[in-house]
Design a protein around this motif. Structure first.
Motif, PDB file in Angstrom:
ATOM      1  N   SER A 155       0.941   0.764  -6.820  1.00 22.25           N
ATOM      2  CA  SER A 155       1.099   2.329  -7.103  1.00 22.25           C
ATOM      3  C   SER A 155       2.229   2.418  -8.267  1.00 22.25           C
ATOM      4  O   SER A 155       3.198   1.446  -8.512  1.00 22.25           O
ATOM      5  N   ALA A 156       2.354   3.632  -8.779  1.00 25.22           N
ATOM      6  CA  ALA A 156       3.193   3.948  -9.842  1.00 25.22           C
ATOM      7  C   ALA A 156       4.133   5.305  -9.421  1.00 25.22           C
ATOM      8  O   ALA A 156       3.537   6.119  -8.551  1.00 25.22           O
ATOM      9  N   VAL A 192       8.876   1.772  -4.465  1.00 26.42           N
ATOM     10  CA  VAL A 192       7.371   1.945  -5.033  1.00 26.42           C
ATOM     11  C   VAL A 192       7.124   0.433  -5.541  1.00 26.42           C
ATOM     12  O   VAL A 192       5.855   0.171  -5.361  1.00 26.42           O
ATOM     13  N   GLN A 193       7.715   0.022  -6.304  1.00 34.72           N
ATOM     14  CA  GLN A 193       7.299  -1.333  -6.743  1.00 34.72           C
ATOM     15  C   GLN A 193       7.337  -2.506  -6.132  1.00 34.72           C
ATOM     16  O   GLN A 193       6.153  -3.187  -6.195  1.00 34.72           O
ATOM     17  N   LEU A 224       6.475   4.553   4.441  1.00 35.86           N
ATOM     18  CA  LEU A 224       7.347   3.986   5.766  1.00 35.86           C
ATOM     19  C   LEU A 224       8.586   3.625   5.475  1.00 35.86           C
ATOM     20  O   LEU A 224       9.621   3.889   6.052  1.00 35.86           O
ATOM     21  N   ALA A 225       8.761   2.941   4.288  1.00 36.02           N
ATOM     22  CA  ALA A 225       9.836   2.412   3.767  1.00 36.02           C
ATOM     23  C   ALA A 225      10.892   3.526   3.356  1.00 36.02           C
ATOM     24  O   ALA A 225      12.115   3.440   3.627  1.00 36.02           O
ATOM     25  N   MET A 226      10.204   4.473   2.571  1.00 34.50           N
ATOM     26  CA  MET A 226      11.093   5.559   2.006  1.00 34.50           C
ATOM     27  C   MET A 226      11.423   6.407   3.261  1.00 34.50           C
ATOM     28  O   MET A 226      12.663   6.989   3.462  1.00 34.50           O
ATOM     29  N   SER A 255       0.933  -1.141  -0.008  1.00 33.48           N
ATOM     30  CA  SER A 255      -0.069   0.077   0.176  1.00 33.48           C
ATOM     31  C   SER A 255       1.057   1.194   0.128  1.00 33.48           C
ATOM     32  O   SER A 255       2.221   1.152   0.341  1.00 33.48           O
ATOM     33  N   ASP A 256       0.167   2.436   0.047  1.00 35.59           N
ATOM     34  CA  ASP A 256       0.929   3.686  -0.008  1.00 35.59           C
ATOM     35  C   ASP A 256       1.455   3.878   1.207  1.00 35.59           C
ATOM     36  O   ASP A 256       2.750   4.545   1.324  1.00 35.59           O
TER      37      ASP A 256
END
Length: 304
Positions: free
Chosen positions: A257-258, A249-250, A179-181, A173-174
């Motif tokens: 998401s893109a 994102v991938q 969170l990862a970024m 999900s977004d």
């Protein structure tokens, strides 16, 4: 008769000195900057120029054709899908920037003002850098067993009775992407802010306190204004990294998401290099506009 002895007089023979032409300050400055200019020209300016040139070429399913066409830019800027992708990328950039700015400032503030000894500051700062000993991919994938359907978070929530079924929106999900970024790029905000806070003259803070300023007033009127250059530098780092990130994102969105970088990666996998180059040029212009806006607000020359 008195005779006066005369000593022989020796004359020193002056050897002519070779005169070298003296370089002017302007010429000397250009010579000093020439190596760096050559490196930047070969490894930065020339590749960007090649991307711009290729963005005007034509292509088909097998090869590229040197030409001057605007089709790639028309397709990049004339499609609503492309605009949604750019807006989605900007959404990720703004959200990650806002979170890392708050988190990074308070971490740097704690290290700079609440840790008294330099040794402890260095140890705590090195602890913050420990995750960087591994690659971004490993640190990103490490969130999957934490946020998954049967992961640590869902298992803990179900055991405490807070939820009756696993939460599906934690992973892929977004939320997982942001969170990862934040995990990947928070230190790029901490470091320049910490460097700026350590340069603040402590006598200014003592003077503000002696003048009757509260802790909140010292923070808002003294610390934050003086920390703006470091916050601007960290913002530039974070925004540029998020805008160019496609793997997070991938993976963390599960392909739902893109982003612009992911779109360019897919175009290159399909051998659509001119289309990817056009999107790269548009993305570069967008990032430069954002950086220029930051530099108009905050002067970072004192930190450089």
């Amino acid at each position: 008769m008195t005779t006066i002895a005369s000593e022989p007089v020796t004359h020193a023979i002056a050897t002519p000195r070779r005169k070298f032409p003296r370089l002017s300050g302007t010429v000397l400055s250009w010579l000093q900057a020439a190596p760096l200019a050559a490196v930047l020209g070969v490894f930065l300016a020339l590749p960007i120029l090649m991307i711009v040139v290729v963005s005007f070429w034509d292509y088909d399913f097998a090869r590229m054709y040197p030409a001057f066409v605007l089709t790639n830019y028309v397709e990049a800027l004339g499609s609503w899908v492309t605009w949604k992708t750019y807006l989605n990328t900007l959404k990720f950039a703004v959200m990650v920037w806002a979170i890392t700015l708050v988190v990074g400032f308070w971490i740097a503030y704690f290290l700079a003002f609440h840790v008294r000894t330099a040794a402890v500051q260095m140890v705590l700062f090195l602890v913050c850098t420990v995750p960087f000993l591994t690659s971004n991919i490993i640190r990103m994938i490490s969130w999957i067993p934490v946020l998954g359907r049967n992961g640590i978070v869902n298992s803990a929530l179900m055991k405490t009775g807070l939820v009756s079924a696993p939460i599906e929106g934690l992973l892929y999900s977004d939320f997982a992407v942001v969170l990862a970024m934040v995990h990947l790029y928070a230190l790029f905000m901490v470091t320049p802010i910490f460097n700026t806070l350590m340069r603040i003259d402590r006598s200014l803070i003592e003077a503000a306190r002696d003048a009757g300023a509260s802790a909140r007033q010292v923070l808002t009127d003294v610390v934050i204004p003086l920390a703006k250059p470091g916050m601007a530098i960290g913002s530039i780092f974070v925004v540029t990294l998020v805008m160019a990130d496609f793997s997070t994102v991938q993976v963390m969105s599960g392909g739902q998401s893109a982003s612009v970088a992911l779109m360019m990666k897919n175009q290159m996998s399909l051998l659509q290099y001119p289309a990817a180059a056009a999107n790269a040029v548009v993305l570069l212009v967008l990032v430069l506009v954002m950086v220029a806006a930051m530099l108009r607000i905050v002067d970072i020359r004192k930190e450089l």
